[in-house]
Structure formats: C-alpha cells, structure tokens
Design a protein around this motif. Structure first.
Motif, PDB file in Angstrom:
ATOM      1  N   SER A 225       0.820  -1.214   0.000  1.00  0.00           N
ATOM      2  CA  SER A 225       0.000   0.000   0.000  1.00  0.00           C
ATOM      3  C   SER A 225       0.852   1.260   0.000  1.00  0.00           C
ATOM      4  N   ASP A 226       1.985   1.264   0.701  1.00  0.00           N
ATOM      5  CA  ASP A 226       2.872   2.432   0.661  1.00  0.00           C
ATOM      6  C   ASP A 226       3.419   2.648  -0.747  1.00  0.00           C
ATOM      7  N   ASP A 229       0.771   4.252  -2.872  1.00  0.00           N
ATOM      8  CA  ASP A 229       0.686   5.675  -2.534  1.00  0.00           C
ATOM      9  C   ASP A 229       1.734   6.485  -3.290  1.00  0.00           C
ATOM     10  N   ARG A 230       2.976   5.985  -3.306  1.00  0.00           N
ATOM     11  CA  ARG A 230       4.061   6.687  -4.003  1.00  0.00           C
ATOM     12  C   ARG A 230       3.742   6.799  -5.495  1.00  0.00           C
ATOM     13  N   ALA A 232       0.847   6.862  -6.947  1.00  0.00           N
ATOM     14  CA  ALA A 232      -0.213   7.855  -7.158  1.00  0.00           C
ATOM     15  C   ALA A 232       0.355   9.270  -7.060  1.00  0.00           C
ATOM     16  N   ARG A 233       1.255   9.489  -6.109  1.00  0.00           N
ATOM     17  CA  ARG A 233       1.837  10.833  -5.963  1.00  0.00           C
ATOM     18  C   ARG A 233       2.683  11.212  -7.174  1.00  0.00           C
ATOM     19  N   ARG A 255      -7.114   1.095   3.383  1.00  0.00           N
ATOM     20  CA  ARG A 255      -5.796   1.641   2.995  1.00  0.00           C
ATOM     21  C   ARG A 255      -5.731   1.942   1.508  1.00  0.00           C
ATOM     22  N   LEU A 256      -6.452   1.149   0.677  1.00  0.00           N
ATOM     23  CA  LEU A 256      -6.445   1.327  -0.774  1.00  0.00           C
ATOM     24  C   LEU A 256      -7.886   1.497  -1.275  1.00  0.00           C
ATOM     25  N   CYS A 333       8.312   1.298  -6.250  1.00  0.00           N
ATOM     26  CA  CYS A 333       7.541   2.262  -7.029  1.00  0.00           C
ATOM     27  C   CYS A 333       8.183   2.516  -8.388  1.00  0.00           C
TER      28      CYS A 333
END
Length: 392
Positions: A225-226, A229-230, A232-233, A255-256, A333
């Motif tokens: 999940s982390d 997140d990266r 998506a950013r 979380r997602l 990522c």
C-alpha cells in the motif's frame, strides 16, 4: 523398496480448512502418491466448513484456535485413538508439515518407533513476529525451529534460495528440494479476459498492478500500500486489482480505497484474474517459494518482488521482472512505474517469465520428493540416522 511400497503418514496443522499454497501442495502430493500405488494417511485438525475437500484419508487430531487468528488451529496432541490408527496403518515414513505441538509429538513418536521422519518447510515462521510488533521474539522462534528440524532425518525446502537459508541457519545436515508445480491449463496468457476486467471498471489501456494471496499482514500489505501511494503521488496511471481474502481485508480496503477487490477466486476464475492483470507486485519476505509469483509468470506477467527467499529462485532481475530490496518502497515504485509506462517492457518480461514457468510440472516435482522418501528410508534402515549437530 519401490514407490508402491510407501506408507506415508502426513502430519499437517492445516490440511484443507484454509486454502493456501502449502495446503494445496500437500493435497497434490497425497493425490500423486495414491496414483502411484502408495498408501497415504493424513493427520490434521478438521473443521465443519473446510475450504476444499481433502485428498486421501483424513484423521482428525485435537486442536485449539491460534490466538488472534481464529481461522487457524494448532494441533496439540496425538491422543491414544490416533496412535491406534497409526499402528493399524503401519507407516514406513512420517512427513511433518508444521513445526507446532503436534509436529513435535509426531517426530518424537517416529523416534520412539524407529521410523524415518522428514519435514517440509512452507513458510518463514521466524519472520512473523515482526509484523505484530514482536520482533524481539525472532531469535527464540529460530531456536525452536532449529531444535525441531534437527530431530528430522531430512528437511525439504521449496526453493534453492530457501534451502541455502536453512543450511546457513544450521537447521539440518540433509536439506533437499521439494519445489512447487504449476497447472498450465489454469495459468496461461490465454486466460486473459478483457470483458471481465471491464466489469470491474478497468479501462482496456489502464495498466493493472495485481496482488494475489491471503490478505494477512505478513504478506507485506503495508509495503504494497505504501508503494501504491508513491505511485499515485508520481501521477503514474494505473489500477490496482486485489485477488484474495483474509483477516486483513478490511484494513487493506481502507488503505487502498481506489483498488478493485475481487475477493477469493479459485480454479479457472483465479487463472482468469491473474492473466487479466498486467504485472504482479509481491513484496512479501515470508515466502519459501512464492506460488503466486510462479502463477503470474505462467500467465505471462512481469513480477516485481522482494529480493527474498523464494522470489530469488524464480525471478531473474531485469529479465522476468525486478527484485527489490525488502521494504524499499521507492525502488518498488520505480520498478512498477517503468512497467506501467512501457508496454513493450511488460510484454518482454512476461514472455520470458512464461518460458521459465514451463520448467515446473507437478508430477515431476512430486516424484522428486518420492525419490527422496525412498532414499531417506533406505539410509535410516541402514543405520544412517542423522548425527546430533556439534554446532549449537
């Protein structure tokens, strides 16, 4: 001795009441042994709601729920009725698949009856405490595992990398390989289904990052999940598809929130789901083999995995996917972003992985273990019982 002469007593902490790679491998092994004319009897806790029908004769053993994880049960004894059943069955080898209380009792019983006993290693139990804030327990777990495995005539790992780790950990003198196979009728690129993808709201040109397996924290759900997140950013276009179920599903869904959760999929449905992804992210470090990694490769997907036991034996970095330092979210990522942006790179890595997967056939895999059974029985009968280790 030949294969039809084998009488194998298998002890499992979880033979068919939860569906996971280890259980399915044990059931395939039992089926193969029976087809070859061997006798098999399985001793495991049972439930009124099993995940799938057991292969072969299954004898219930006493068990209690695992604290905090009620879907698992811990065998706690080999009572007199089970010992009587074993005497009637007359096994000539014990195969223990779980280093829990019943596993210890089975090894002790094999020693008492002067029978050879082997163990198969299905997961890295020593890594589990870190996912529940108990990392300080890892040395104690390692010591307990070492005591258990050293009492066996031989132990079997599902991958070369895991076998080497077991040797490095001084678990046993005799460490063999019982790897895993793949059902190519289920897992192949031809199972890709764009209509099914669209039904989940996924556009045809949207790169899909997949996860398959039980939804438990030790599968690296936090790193997964982390990493998303990266991604998506960095505004990398993608969609996440989660296939599986488990006690951490609620946490993972929160979380997602933008991911597609397809729930449990089995058989042909699982093959369709995997083939309908564009890449697999497997950040887990607890795998001893990585069935989901091999399934994804057979479906023609590149795999981005943690550089850990299991994955290291399957994924060739830069060829069939990427191997990333465990927990290195930025590197995970970057690897995913490259595949999301480059369809040709995905195709080349997926094609290479599909070719590698052709080496893994279930019959060949299980025959290798059968051959090892025969060798261990012969050595044991000739007095070749393993010496106590001089190394603490």
């Amino acid at each position: 001795m030949q294969t039809p002469d084998l009488r194998v007593a298998i002890f499992s902490g979880n033979y068919n009441y939860v569906r996971d790679g280890a259980n399915q491998a044990l059931n395939r092994l039992a089926g193969y042994l029976l087809r070859q004319g061997a006798a098999v009897r399985v001793y495991s806790p049972v439930t009124k709601t099993p995940a799938f029908p057991p292969t072969g004769d299954l004898v219930d053993i006493p068990a209690v729920p695992f604290p905090g994880r009620p879907e698992y049960r811990i065998g706690v004894a080999i009572p007199p009725r089970v010992r009587r059943d074993l005497r009637t069955f007359r096994p000539n080898i014990f195969h223990v698949a779980s280093p829990e209380i019943t596993g210890h009792r089975a090894v002790t019983l094999a020693r008492k009856w002067d029978l050879p006993v082997v163990a198969s290693v299905h997961t890295r139990f020593e890594t589990y405490p870190r996912y529940y804030g108990l990392a300080f327990l890892e040395p104690l777990v390692l010591a307990a595992l070492r005591r258990f495995y050293r009492r066996c005539d031989a132990i079997f790992a599902p991958s070369d990398s895991m076998a080497q780790l077991l040797r490095d950990q001084r678990m046993n003198y005799d460490v063999g390989i019982w790897t895993r196979g793949i059902d190519r009728e289920i897992f192949n690129p031809g199972q890709r289904d764009m209509t099914w993808r669209r039904s989940l709201g996924i556009a045809d040109d949207e790169p899909v990052i997949g996860f398959t397996g039980r939804l438990v924290m030790e599968k690296g759900l936090d790193v997964f999940s982390d990493t998303i997140d990266r991604l998506a950013r960095r505004q990398v276009r993608h969609k996440v598809l989660i296939v599986g179920d488990g006690p951490a599903r609620d946490w993972f869904e929160k979380r997602l929130p933008d991911a597609c959760f397809a729930g449990f999929q089995g058989g042909a449905d699982l093959g369709r789901a995997v083939a309908s992804m564009d890449m697999l992210l497997n950040p887990s470090v607890t795998e001893t083999f990585g069935n989901v990694t091999l399934e994804a490769m057979a479906a023609g997907l590149p795999v981005v995995a943690a550089r850990a036991t299991g994955s290291e034996s399957l994924v060739e970095d830069g060829v069939t996917g990427r191997l990333i330092r465990p927990g290195a979210v930025d590197a995970f990522c970057a690897a995913l972003a490259a595949y999301c942006r480059d369809e040709q790179a995905r195709l080349e890595a997926g094609t290479a992985g599909e070719m590698v997967s052709r080496r893994y056939g279930w019959d060949e895999v299980n025959q290798a273990l059968v051959d090892a059974y025969l060798r261990v029985i012969r050595q044991h009968n000739e007095g070749g019982r393993q010496r106590p280790s001089p190394v603490p």
